[in-house]
Write an enzyme that holds these catalytic residues in place. Structure first.
Site, PDB file in Angstrom:
ATOM      1  N   SER A 148       2.702  14.500  -5.083  1.00  0.00           N
ATOM      2  CA  SER A 148       3.181  14.242  -3.790  1.00  0.00           C
ATOM      3  C   SER A 148       3.421  15.585  -3.092  1.00  0.00           C
ATOM      4  CB  SER A 148       4.664  13.293  -3.830  1.00  0.00           C
ATOM      5  OG  SER A 148       4.845  13.105  -2.398  1.00  0.00           O
ATOM      6  N   TYR A 163      13.108  11.541  -6.880  1.00  0.00           N
ATOM      7  CA  TYR A 163      11.475  11.528  -6.740  1.00  0.00           C
ATOM      8  C   TYR A 163      10.898  12.769  -6.596  1.00  0.00           C
ATOM      9  CZ  TYR A 163       7.170  10.107  -4.412  1.00  0.00           C
ATOM     10  OH  TYR A 163       5.842   9.829  -4.177  1.00  0.00           O
ATOM     11  N   LYS A 167       8.334  14.705  -8.888  1.00  0.00           N
ATOM     12  CA  LYS A 167       7.018  15.073  -8.575  1.00  0.00           C
ATOM     13  C   LYS A 167       6.835  16.587  -8.768  1.00  0.00           C
ATOM     14  CE  LYS A 167       5.511  11.101  -7.283  1.00  0.00           C
ATOM     15  NZ  LYS A 167       4.471  10.459  -8.093  1.00  0.00           N
TER      16      LYS A 167
HETATM   17  P1  NDP Z   1       3.174   1.112  -4.327  1.00  0.00           P
HETATM   18  O1  NDP Z   1       4.736   0.938  -4.392  1.00  0.00           O
HETATM   19  O2  NDP Z   1       2.268   0.572  -3.418  1.00  0.00           O
HETATM   20  O3  NDP Z   1       2.498   1.005  -5.716  1.00  0.00           O
HETATM   21  C1  NDP Z   1       3.051   1.428  -7.168  1.00  0.00           C
HETATM   22  C2  NDP Z   1       2.365   1.133  -8.240  1.00  0.00           C
HETATM   23  O4  NDP Z   1       2.829   1.738  -9.361  1.00  0.00           O
HETATM   24  C3  NDP Z   1       1.952  -0.313  -8.183  1.00  0.00           C
HETATM   25  O5  NDP Z   1       0.665  -0.548  -8.561  1.00  0.00           O
HETATM   26  C4  NDP Z   1       2.831  -0.695  -9.511  1.00  0.00           C
HETATM   27  O6  NDP Z   1       2.360  -1.913 -10.035  1.00  0.00           O
HETATM   28  C5  NDP Z   1       2.895   0.649 -10.461  1.00  0.00           C
HETATM   29  N1  NDP Z   1       4.004   0.778 -11.204  1.00  0.00           N
HETATM   30  C6  NDP Z   1       5.301   0.956 -10.749  1.00  0.00           C
HETATM   31  N2  NDP Z   1       6.006   1.149 -11.943  1.00  0.00           N
HETATM   32  C7  NDP Z   1       5.319   1.000 -13.057  1.00  0.00           C
HETATM   33  C8  NDP Z   1       5.446   1.321 -14.398  1.00  0.00           C
HETATM   34  N3  NDP Z   1       6.584   1.470 -15.036  1.00  0.00           N
HETATM   35  N4  NDP Z   1       4.377   1.034 -15.109  1.00  0.00           N
HETATM   36  C9  NDP Z   1       3.188   0.679 -14.685  1.00  0.00           C
HETATM   37  N5  NDP Z   1       2.876   0.607 -13.303  1.00  0.00           N
HETATM   38  C10 NDP Z   1       3.998   0.947 -12.324  1.00  0.00           C
HETATM   39  O7  NDP Z   1       3.096   2.767  -4.437  1.00  0.00           O
HETATM   40  P2  NDP Z   1       2.056   3.932  -3.562  1.00  0.00           P
HETATM   41  O8  NDP Z   1       0.443   3.059  -3.892  1.00  0.00           O
HETATM   42  O9  NDP Z   1       2.340   4.353  -2.543  1.00  0.00           O
HETATM   43  O10 NDP Z   1       2.262   4.746  -4.750  1.00  0.00           O
HETATM   44  C11 NDP Z   1       1.145   5.338  -5.865  1.00  0.00           C
HETATM   45  C12 NDP Z   1       1.442   6.669  -6.172  1.00  0.00           C
HETATM   46  O11 NDP Z   1       1.502   7.593  -5.022  1.00  0.00           O
HETATM   47  C13 NDP Z   1       2.965   6.945  -6.593  1.00  0.00           C
HETATM   48  O12 NDP Z   1       2.919   7.940  -7.676  1.00  0.00           O
HETATM   49  C14 NDP Z   1       3.590   7.577  -5.539  1.00  0.00           C
HETATM   50  O13 NDP Z   1       4.713   8.286  -5.862  1.00  0.00           O
HETATM   51  C15 NDP Z   1       2.501   8.199  -4.882  1.00  0.00           C
HETATM   52  N6  NDP Z   1       2.562   8.687  -3.558  1.00  0.00           N
HETATM   53  C16 NDP Z   1       2.923   7.936  -2.693  1.00  0.00           C
HETATM   54  C17 NDP Z   1       3.011   8.261  -1.247  1.00  0.00           C
HETATM   55  C18 NDP Z   1       2.945   7.026  -0.077  1.00  0.00           C
HETATM   56  O14 NDP Z   1       3.482   7.840   0.835  1.00  0.00           O
HETATM   57  N7  NDP Z   1       2.841   6.076  -0.199  1.00  0.00           N
HETATM   58  C19 NDP Z   1       2.929   9.596  -0.792  1.00  0.00           C
HETATM   59  C20 NDP Z   1       2.864  10.543  -2.137  1.00  0.00           C
HETATM   60  C21 NDP Z   1       2.576  10.016  -3.319  1.00  0.00           C
HETATM   61  P3  NDP Z   1       3.341  -2.907 -10.898  1.00  0.00           P
HETATM   62  O15 NDP Z   1       4.791  -3.285 -10.105  1.00  0.00           O
HETATM   63  O16 NDP Z   1       2.558  -4.278 -11.075  1.00  0.00           O
HETATM   64  O17 NDP Z   1       3.895  -2.171 -12.054  1.00  0.00           O
END
Ligand code: NDP
Length: 259
Positions: A148, A163, A167
């Site tokens: 991020s 967070y 990161k």
């Molecule tokens: P979402 O909340 O939409 O998705 C999070 C994903 O992570 C889901 O698919 C969830 O699936 C999975 N997840 C969470 N915890 C676990 C776990 N313990 N084991 C396996 N899977 C897990 O978030 P984003 O799509 O926004 O985020 C994706 C990545 O991008 C993250 O690393 C986030 O930090 C990063 N990011 C996001 C930004 C944004 O603005 N959106 C900006 C910068 C980075 P499930 O709940 O089924 O496990």
């Protein structure tokens, strides 16, 4: 070979953690479009299965849904075993699963801190460790972690020390692992997104409906981007087009960090 051919991922097997929704889902689909077999790995089995099926239908890719908790060692080991049983190899790992807790340090509990660090940083360690085994035993591979811009800047107005610390750890981990595994032909990189419209950012909007406007005011492009704007960079980093790229971070943030 033409330049676009170098982005193809035919005969490659990719694991995408958190591939069921948000950024991970767009990445899983893009890797499938580029020709890879795709493993959608997340906690919720139902939504993982739906995503895997939809990506297969849309792209023609072979897909597999595997339930995993990236913070649990046995679960991660079993994710890699299931991938090997289905596809025989792991060539690409996308460490995308991540969570955020918006809480000031004054109110943050140790459990909240641990849940963020264990998912975002320990999860990257565990998945890289076990997906790295077949990569080291075979002809190398590519690990791309979704870090991020928060690894490099302070966010405002939301509070999120756990967070940002997690990161920052992913960035540091990536540079060191790239150095240690270059001898195995494994490239290790990150993509560092800015604000992307997903459940993650919706969580902040639910608390503060004006937050989008604050964020937009701090970036050059004044836009919260869709997940599809992150996925092409991951295809690039995973592919032969990035053959000479390792230990690097590619920032995809609409110009937030330069403002
Ligand atoms: P979402 O909340 O939409 O998705 C999070 C994903 O992570 C889901 O698919 C969830 O699936 C999975 N997840 C969470 N915890 C676990 C776990 N313990 N084991 C396996 N899977 C897990 O978030 P984003 O799509 O926004 O985020 C994706 C990545 O991008 C993250 O690393 C986030 O930090 C990063 N990011 C996001 C930004 C944004 O603005 N959106 C900006 C910068 C980075 P499930 O709940 O089924 O496990």
């Amino acid at each position: 070979m033409g330049v676009l051919d170098r982005f193809r991922l035919d005969d490659q097997t990719a694991i995408v953690t958190g591939g069921n929704r948000g950024i991970g889902r767009a990445i899983a689909r893009a890797l499938g479009e580029a020709g890879a077999d795709v493993v959608v790995a997340n906690r919720n089995a139902d939504s993982g299965a739906v995503a895997a099926e939809e990506i297969a239908d849309a792209t023609g890719a072979e897909t597999l849904a595997v339930p995993v908790d990236v913070a649990d060692e046995d679960s991660v080991r079993s994710m890699v075993d299931s991938t090997l049983a289905e596809f025989g190899d792991v060539d690409i790992l996308v460490n995308n699963a991540g969570i955020v807790v918006h809480e000031g340090i004054e109110d943050m509990t140790l459990d909240e801190w641990n849940s963020v660090v264990q998912t975002n940083l320990t999860g990257v360690f565990l998945c890289s460790k076990y997906a790295g085994e077949p990569m080291r035993a075979g002809d190398g591979g590519s690990i791309v972690s979704v870090s991020s811009m928060s690894a490099f800047v302070a966010n405002y107005p939301q509070r999120q020390v756990a967070y940002n610390a997690s990161k920052g750890g992913v960035e540091s981990f990536t540079r060191q692992l790239a150095s240690e595994w270059a001898e195995h032909g494994i490239r290790v990189n990150t993509v560092a997104p800015g604000y992307i419209r997903t459940d993650n950012t919706d969580q902040a909007d639910a608390v503060d409906p004006d937050i989008d406007e604050v964020w937009k005011g701090e970036m050059l492009m004044e836009e919260i981007a869709p997940p599809e704007d992150v996925a092409p960079t991951v295809v690039y980093l995973a592919s032969d087009a990035a053959r000479y790229v390792t230990g690097a971070s590619v920032v995809v943030d609409g110009g937030y960090m330069v403002r």
